[in-house]
Design a protein around this motif. Structure first.
Motif, mmCIF file in Angstrom:
data_model
loop_
_atom_site.group_PDB
_atom_site.id
_atom_site.type_symbol
_atom_site.label_atom_id
_atom_site.label_comp_id
_atom_site.label_asym_id
_atom_site.label_seq_id
_atom_site.Cartn_x
_atom_site.Cartn_y
_atom_site.Cartn_z
ATOM 1 N N ALA A 38 0.827 -1.203 0.000
ATOM 2 C CA ALA A 38 0.000 0.000 0.000
ATOM 3 C C ALA A 38 0.863 1.255 0.000
ATOM 4 C CB ALA A 38 -0.923 -0.002 1.219
ATOM 5 N N TRP A 39 2.070 1.167 0.563
ATOM 6 C CA TRP A 39 2.935 2.351 0.668
ATOM 7 C C TRP A 39 3.796 2.578 -0.579
ATOM 8 C CZ3 TRP A 39 7.594 0.296 -0.158
ATOM 9 C CH2 TRP A 39 7.875 -0.982 0.340
ATOM 10 N N ARG A 40 3.616 1.771 -1.613
ATOM 11 C CA ARG A 40 4.451 1.936 -2.805
ATOM 12 C C ARG A 40 4.271 3.337 -3.392
ATOM 13 N NH1 ARG A 40 -0.202 -0.517 -3.939
ATOM 14 N NH2 ARG A 40 -1.341 -0.053 -5.866
ATOM 15 N N LEU A 41 5.329 3.858 -3.949
ATOM 16 C CA LEU A 41 5.290 5.186 -4.535
ATOM 17 C C LEU A 41 5.000 5.127 -6.034
ATOM 18 C CD1 LEU A 41 5.698 8.124 -3.611
ATOM 19 C CD2 LEU A 41 8.107 7.916 -4.259
ATOM 20 N N TYR A 42 5.474 4.068 -6.680
ATOM 21 C CA TYR A 42 5.344 3.943 -8.137
ATOM 22 C C TYR A 42 4.525 2.701 -8.518
ATOM 23 C CZ TYR A 42 9.051 7.433 -8.322
ATOM 24 O OH TYR A 42 9.787 8.584 -8.169
ATOM 25 N N PRO A 43 3.875 2.740 -9.668
ATOM 26 C CA PRO A 43 3.042 1.600 -10.087
ATOM 27 C C PRO A 43 3.837 0.372 -10.504
ATOM 28 C CG PRO A 43 3.039 3.310 -11.779
ATOM 29 C CD PRO A 43 3.723 3.894 -10.584
ATOM 30 N N LEU A 77 -0.725 8.081 -3.002
ATOM 31 C CA LEU A 77 -0.171 7.222 -1.959
ATOM 32 C C LEU A 77 -0.928 7.406 -0.655
ATOM 33 C CD1 LEU A 77 1.957 5.418 -0.592
ATOM 34 C CD2 LEU A 77 3.432 7.436 -0.433
ATOM 35 N N ALA A 78 -1.211 8.656 -0.288
ATOM 36 C CA ALA A 78 -1.911 8.935 0.970
ATOM 37 C C ALA A 78 -3.314 8.329 0.964
ATOM 38 C CB ALA A 78 -1.969 10.441 1.201
ATOM 39 N N LEU A 79 -4.015 8.471 -0.149
ATOM 40 C CA LEU A 79 -5.371 7.924 -0.242
ATOM 41 C C LEU A 79 -5.360 6.399 -0.189
ATOM 42 C CD1 LEU A 79 -6.884 10.277 -2.975
ATOM 43 C CD2 LEU A 79 -7.367 10.293 -0.516
ATOM 44 N N ARG A 80 -4.392 5.800 -0.868
ATOM 45 C CA ARG A 80 -4.291 4.336 -0.867
ATOM 46 C C ARG A 80 -3.944 3.832 0.530
ATOM 47 N NH1 ARG A 80 -1.026 3.973 -4.867
ATOM 48 N NH2 ARG A 80 0.905 3.824 -3.684
ATOM 49 N N GLY A 81 -3.049 4.541 1.203
ATOM 50 C CA GLY A 81 -2.691 4.153 2.559
ATOM 51 C C GLY A 81 -3.869 4.256 3.515
ATOM 52 N N PHE A 82 -4.680 5.310 3.354
ATOM 53 C CA PHE A 82 -5.851 5.478 4.207
ATOM 54 C C PHE A 82 -6.851 4.349 3.975
ATOM 55 C CE2 PHE A 82 -10.146 7.184 4.948
ATOM 56 C CZ PHE A 82 -10.023 7.546 6.283
ATOM 57 N N LYS A 83 -7.039 3.984 2.716
ATOM 58 C CA LYS A 83 -7.959 2.891 2.376
ATOM 59 C C LYS A 83 -7.492 1.585 3.014
ATOM 60 C CE LYS A 83 -9.607 0.245 -1.616
ATOM 61 N NZ LYS A 83 -9.504 0.071 -3.094
ATOM 62 N N THR A 84 -6.201 1.304 2.930
ATOM 63 C CA THR A 84 -5.660 0.081 3.509
ATOM 64 C C THR A 84 -5.788 0.090 5.023
ATOM 65 O OG1 THR A 84 -4.120 -0.296 1.691
ATOM 66 C CG2 THR A 84 -3.557 -1.284 3.807
ATOM 67 N N LEU A 85 -5.534 1.238 5.632
ATOM 68 C CA LEU A 85 -5.670 1.360 7.081
ATOM 69 C C LEU A 85 -7.089 1.021 7.522
ATOM 70 C CD1 LEU A 85 -4.723 2.373 9.921
ATOM 71 C CD2 LEU A 85 -5.471 4.652 9.197
ATOM 72 N N VAL A 86 -8.065 1.620 6.855
ATOM 73 C CA VAL A 86 -9.457 1.429 7.250
ATOM 74 C C VAL A 86 -9.925 0.010 6.963
ATOM 75 C CG1 VAL A 86 -11.833 2.146 6.813
ATOM 76 C CG2 VAL A 86 -10.033 3.867 7.013
#
Length: 490
Positions: free
Chosen positions: A208-213, A473-482
């Motif tokens: 989830a914390w990856r920076l690049y695709p 990245l921030a949005l993806r991390g938030f989704k994974t957290l929740v």
């Protein structure tokens, strides 16, 4: 021994898989996982060892197919259809403590429908308890040890070409269960071919914390030099040994990945990348010398790093280091044999901030001897380190680890042997001297919420936004957290 009849050198089909869950709605990703728990998000780690096995099978003229039925959320009916379509001669599946009983049942259903299908189990749980799986299921082979890429190839060569079974294999001979001795680990990892990233699709596995695709996983070695009593792979799969690939061998793989896939970022999923230091420095210097442009992160140990090495790692493209902090109690660190002091933890995080490397701290709360005050102190300590990311968990004491042996002898475990489905990190596997499991679970969830929903953390992330990539990245991390922690409560 067990086996179908094949003409030497003839075509043979091998299916490599994570078996579907028979518990409706419960999905536990175990690919490349040291510790496994149910998740609701889509993040899974690339199964490097299975991919290596698939590559070697393909190189030896086997027809190979890979199916991750956990990621795909397959039902058993779906999986039976896959078997019927591909018609494999051998099914190899990786399993783990919380799913092993479920997998036994799945193999039974497969054998009912496809009695001629040969099956082989691998993974850390069956490596330390191989006879248990042979007695409680219809599995034909159990591969022990961490080199199960070589083990699956060896079993396939035995079935097709009548080659000897690799050491460490459990098998059936009529009604008898037998084995051919302890497993042997390969000393020369450079002799293993580079992974074919097409068999197991690399783009479906990421962090989830990856920076690049264009993100991939690489292992520079197998095993770990440290002796943490709770850690699964070094004890359960590698016998406490560390084996490294040579720097030129790893660099050649990185250059191939860049050339073939234009890879932008990798995670080095070696248990502890930061030791030996001379290897790390040679690796970084070679990246700099060759002008390799690649962002990378790794697992590290706080006692290994100093400013000189961290500066070199940063220059070579290091973005983040995952450190196993575990506790703010020196007593706890000593009991679980982490091999460092709290001052070394603080210094490592300070130096990483200084040179510009992000940090990821892993934290465990709920050991038997810890009080509530100890646990809260650990949570507060983790926040004081100001990591880029922090990951909280309850101790899961897997069979085959030193902590399991101690906990079983001293009556610290909540569950009986064989109740493996309860080892899923949804609840502490250890009793606690002061708190109930419900109280620990509540504190654990509060740790996640109190950290990631704090103004300090939110403001820190907002001020770090520099581009659309950072926002993604921030949005993806938030989704994974929740989805991965808050909604599941774990």
């Amino acid at each position: 021994m067990a086996g179908n009849s094949f003409t030497e050198g003839s075509s043979m089909r091998v299916l490599i898989s994570y078996l579907p869950s028979l518990a409706e709605g419960k999905y536990i990703p175990i690919s490349q996982q040291r510790f496994a728990k149910p998740r609701a998000d889509e993040e899974s780690i690339y199964p490097v060892i299975l991919a290596s096995g698939a590559t070697q099978l393909l190189n030896n003229n086997f027809e190979v197919k890979y199916v991750d039925s956990v990621m795909r959320r397959h039902s058993m009916q779906d999986f039976l259809g896959i078997i019927a379509d591909f018609k494999p001669d051998l099914l190899v599946f990786e399993t783990k403590t919380p799913v092993v009983k479920d997998n036994w049942k799945a193999v039974g259903l497969l054998k009912e429908k496809f009695p001629a299908l040969m099956t082989a189990a691998c993974g850390d749980h069956v490596s330390v308890l191989p006879e248990e799986t042979m007695k409680n299921s219809l599995v034909d082979f159990v591969i022990t040890g961490g080199d199960f890429d070589l083990g699956m190839l060896g079993i396939a060569l035995y079935l097709r070409d009548r080659k000897p079974l690799p050491k460490g294999t459990w098998f059936r001979e009529g009604a008898e269960i037998k084995n051919n001795g302890p497993y042997e680990l390969l000393s020369d990892l450079d002799s293993i071919p580079m992974i074919n990233r097409e068999i197991i699709p690399w783009h479906e596995y990421h962090e989830a914390w990856r920076l690049y695709p264009r993100f991939m996983y690489v292992m520079t070695g197998r095993g770990c030099p440290y002796r943490c009593t709770f850690c699964s792979w070094p004890q359960m799969l590698y016998g406490g040994k560390l084996r490294l690939r040579s720097v030129p061998n790893v660099i050649a793989e990185l250059e191939e990945l860049i050339k073939k896939y234009d890879v932008q970022e990798i995670f080095i999923d070696t248990d502890t990348f930061t030791r030996p230091r001379v290897w790390v420095k040679d690796f970084c210097n070679e990246i700099i010398k060759r002008g390799i442009k690649l962002v990378w992160s790794c697992n590290g140990h706080v006692a290994d790093v100093d400013e000189e090495m961290l500066t070199l790692m940063k220059q070579a493209g290091c973005r983040m280091i995952k450190f196993g902090v575990e506790s703010s109690s020196q007593k706890t660190l000593d009991i679980i044999r982490k091999g460092y002091t709290l001052e070394q933890v603080r210094e490592a995080f300070r130096l990483c901030r200084k040179v510009g490397i992000h940090t990821h701290a892993t934290i465990m709360i709920g050991f038997f001897w810890e009080t509530k005050a100890d646990m809260q102190a650990t949570i507060d300590f983790a926040r004081s380190l100001d990591p880029y990311e922090v990951q909280f968990s309850v101790p899961i004491v897997y069979p085959g680890t030193a902590l399991y042996k101690e906990a079983r002898e001293k009556g610290w475990l909540r569950f009986n042997d064989g109740e493996w489905e309860k080892w899923d990190m949804c609840s502490p596997s250890m009793k606690n001297c002061e708190m109930s499991e419900e109280e620990i679970e509540k504190l654990y969830l509060e740790a996640w919420k109190g950290t990631y929903f704090s103004w300090r953390f939110i403001l820190g992330r907002l001020t770090a936004l520099r581009s659309l990539r950072d926002i993604s990245l921030a949005l993806r991390g938030f989704k994974t957290l929740v989805k991965g922690h808050i909604l599941t409560g774990k």
